[in-house]
Design a protein around this motif. Structure first.
Motif, PDB file in Angstrom:
ATOM      1  N   GLY A   1       0.744  -1.169   0.074  1.00 35.43           N
ATOM      2  CA  GLY A   1      -0.157  -0.016   0.048  1.00 35.43           C
ATOM      3  C   GLY A   1       0.800   1.458  -0.016  1.00 35.43           C
ATOM      4  O   GLY A   1       0.431   2.178   0.634  1.00 35.43           O
TER       5      GLY A   1
ATOM      6  N   PRO B   1      -2.533   2.525  -4.531  1.00 37.83           N
ATOM      7  CA  PRO B   1      -1.399   2.361  -3.933  1.00 37.83           C
ATOM      8  C   PRO B   1      -0.629   1.174  -4.325  1.00 37.83           C
ATOM      9  O   PRO B   1      -1.436   0.320  -4.811  1.00 37.83           O
ATOM     10  CB  PRO B   1      -1.725   1.922  -2.373  1.00 37.83           C
ATOM     11  CG  PRO B   1      -3.117   2.735  -2.141  1.00 37.83           C
ATOM     12  CD  PRO B   1      -3.792   2.918  -3.550  1.00 37.83           C
TER      13      PRO B   1
ATOM     14  N   THR C   1       1.853   4.767  -0.986  1.00 34.37           N
ATOM     15  CA  THR C   1       0.994   5.771  -1.426  1.00 34.37           C
ATOM     16  C   THR C   1       1.696   6.974  -2.120  1.00 34.37           C
ATOM     17  O   THR C   1       1.530   7.522  -3.053  1.00 34.37           O
ATOM     18  CB  THR C   1       0.006   6.374  -0.312  1.00 34.37           C
ATOM     19  OG1 THR C   1       0.766   6.832   0.718  1.00 34.37           O
ATOM     20  CG2 THR C   1      -1.050   5.560   0.348  1.00 34.37           C
ATOM     21  N   GLN C   2       2.763   7.622  -1.233  1.00 32.44           N
ATOM     22  CA  GLN C   2       3.612   8.385  -1.544  1.00 32.44           C
ATOM     23  C   GLN C   2       4.982   8.388  -1.052  1.00 32.44           C
ATOM     24  O   GLN C   2       5.374   7.550  -0.033  1.00 32.44           O
ATOM     25  CB  GLN C   2       3.151   9.777  -1.152  1.00 32.44           C
ATOM     26  CG  GLN C   2       1.833  10.252  -1.825  1.00 32.44           C
ATOM     27  CD  GLN C   2       1.305  11.424  -1.404  1.00 32.44           C
ATOM     28  OE1 GLN C   2       2.039  12.304  -0.831  1.00 32.44           O
ATOM     29  NE2 GLN C   2      -0.071  11.831  -1.433  1.00 32.44           N
TER      30      GLN C   2
ATOM     31  N   ASP D   1      -2.795   8.302   3.353  1.00 35.34           N
ATOM     32  CA  ASP D   1      -3.475   7.215   4.032  1.00 35.34           C
ATOM     33  C   ASP D   1      -4.339   6.212   2.821  1.00 35.34           C
ATOM     34  O   ASP D   1      -4.751   5.388   3.408  1.00 35.34           O
ATOM     35  CB  ASP D   1      -4.496   7.717   5.029  1.00 35.34           C
ATOM     36  CG  ASP D   1      -5.769   8.300   4.597  1.00 35.34           C
ATOM     37  OD1 ASP D   1      -5.748   8.592   3.335  1.00 35.34           O
ATOM     38  OD2 ASP D   1      -6.723   8.760   5.480  1.00 35.34           O
ATOM     39  N   GLY D   2      -3.975   6.537   1.518  1.00 41.83           N
ATOM     40  CA  GLY D   2      -4.876   5.646   0.489  1.00 41.83           C
ATOM     41  C   GLY D   2      -6.002   6.197   0.295  1.00 41.83           C
ATOM     42  O   GLY D   2      -6.796   5.449  -0.594  1.00 41.83           O
TER      43      GLY D   2
ATOM     44  N   ASN E   1      -1.205   7.800  -4.833  1.00 45.12           N
ATOM     45  CA  ASN E   1      -2.492   8.165  -4.353  1.00 45.12           C
ATOM     46  C   ASN E   1      -2.483   9.603  -4.002  1.00 45.12           C
ATOM     47  O   ASN E   1      -1.343  10.010  -3.272  1.00 45.12           O
ATOM     48  CB  ASN E   1      -2.849   7.099  -3.116  1.00 45.12           C
ATOM     49  CG  ASN E   1      -4.306   7.426  -2.802  1.00 45.12           C
ATOM     50  OD1 ASN E   1      -4.732   8.067  -2.075  1.00 45.12           O
ATOM     51  ND2 ASN E   1      -5.078   6.418  -3.307  1.00 45.12           N
TER      52      ASN E   1
ATOM     53  N   VAL F   1      -0.271   3.009   3.335  1.00 42.78           N
ATOM     54  CA  VAL F   1      -1.722   2.813   3.883  1.00 42.78           C
ATOM     55  C   VAL F   1      -1.755   2.686   5.494  1.00 42.78           C
ATOM     56  O   VAL F   1      -2.124   3.364   6.346  1.00 42.78           O
ATOM     57  CB  VAL F   1      -2.634   1.978   3.141  1.00 42.78           C
ATOM     58  CG1 VAL F   1      -3.973   1.816   3.985  1.00 42.78           C
ATOM     59  CG2 VAL F   1      -2.846   2.411   1.782  1.00 42.78           C
TER      60      VAL F   1
ATOM     61  N   PRO G   1       0.689   6.121   7.273  1.00 41.84           N
ATOM     62  CA  PRO G   1       0.832   7.096   6.547  1.00 41.84           C
ATOM     63  C   PRO G   1       1.659   8.101   6.833  1.00 41.84           C
ATOM     64  O   PRO G   1       2.364   8.955   6.058  1.00 41.84           O
ATOM     65  CB  PRO G   1      -0.709   7.796   6.549  1.00 41.84           C
ATOM     66  CG  PRO G   1      -1.161   7.145   7.988  1.00 41.84           C
ATOM     67  CD  PRO G   1      -0.424   5.803   8.184  1.00 41.84           C
TER      68      PRO G   1
ATOM     69  N   LYS H   1      -3.683  11.051  -1.147  1.00 40.85           N
ATOM     70  CA  LYS H   1      -3.623  11.014   0.299  1.00 40.85           C
ATOM     71  C   LYS H   1      -2.765   9.942   0.816  1.00 40.85           C
ATOM     72  O   LYS H   1      -2.436   9.025   0.471  1.00 40.85           O
ATOM     73  CB  LYS H   1      -5.006  10.799   0.569  1.00 40.85           C
ATOM     74  CG  LYS H   1      -5.934  12.043   0.261  1.00 40.85           C
ATOM     75  CD  LYS H   1      -6.910  12.286   1.249  1.00 40.85           C
ATOM     76  CE  LYS H   1      -8.031  13.120   0.706  1.00 40.85           C
ATOM     77  NZ  LYS H   1      -8.126  14.326   1.352  1.00 40.85           N
TER      78      LYS H   1
END
Length: 168
Positions: A78, A114, A80-81, A107-108, A103, A154, A157, A105
């Motif tokens: 997961g 993700p 995300t960034q 937190d996904g 993603n 995710v 975060p 955000k």
């Protein structure tokens, strides 16, 4: 260079949501001897601390005056960034350079998918950061230990793995 892991050989390619980036499945290969900066990524360096088996490596190279990166992530779900932040070891700091955005955000919960990396199929991402003669890229190259890479996921975060940037 005992803490430095080898780079990975591409076996598949796909496009990442962030412009100019690619993600690739990979298999082990020799380390990148052209790297001007690097950082191993572990959960033990995150602030706050998290428990995770995830690991990674980021190598930075000077490609004709453009700082490029190659990030490899294993045992992580997961993603995300990922960003380069200003800050010393154990400190938190603001984002200086975005590296990946799967993603919108951390937190996904935003738009985008993700991504994950396993030991058999690591997640590999490459991209450009910018000209090495322009600030703040020039400062990153000149003073790498003032910066760290943080990978957000995710489940974590605020950061699943992190590493202080340094010279090889």
């Amino acid at each position: 260079m005992g803490t430095r892991r080898g780079f990975l050989k591409t076996v598949g390619v796909g496009t990442v949501a962030a412009a100019g980036l690619t993600t690739m499945a990979a298999a082990d290969e020799d380390e990148n001897e052209d790297a001007v900066l690097f950082t191993p990524l572990t959960s033990g360096q995150t602030v706050p601390k998290v428990r995770s088996r995830a690991t990674g490596m980021v190598d930075f190279t000077d490609d004709g005056g453009v700082l490029t990166f190659e990030m490899t992530l294993k045992n992580i779900e997961g993603v995300t960034q990922a960003h380069i932040h200003a800050g010393g070891r154990g400190e938190t700091g603001g984002v200086v350079f975005p590296l990946i955005a799967f993603n919108t955000k951390l937190d996904g919960s935003g738009s985008g998918d993700p991504q994950s990396g396993t030991p058999q199929h690591p997640l590999r991402v490459t991209g450009d950061i910018g000209s090495t003669s322009v600030s703040p890229v020039e400062d990153l190259v000149t003073n790498p230990t003032r910066y760290y890479v943080n990978v957000h996921a995710v489940e974590n975060p605020s950061g699943e793995v992190r590493g202080q940037i340094r010279e090889p």
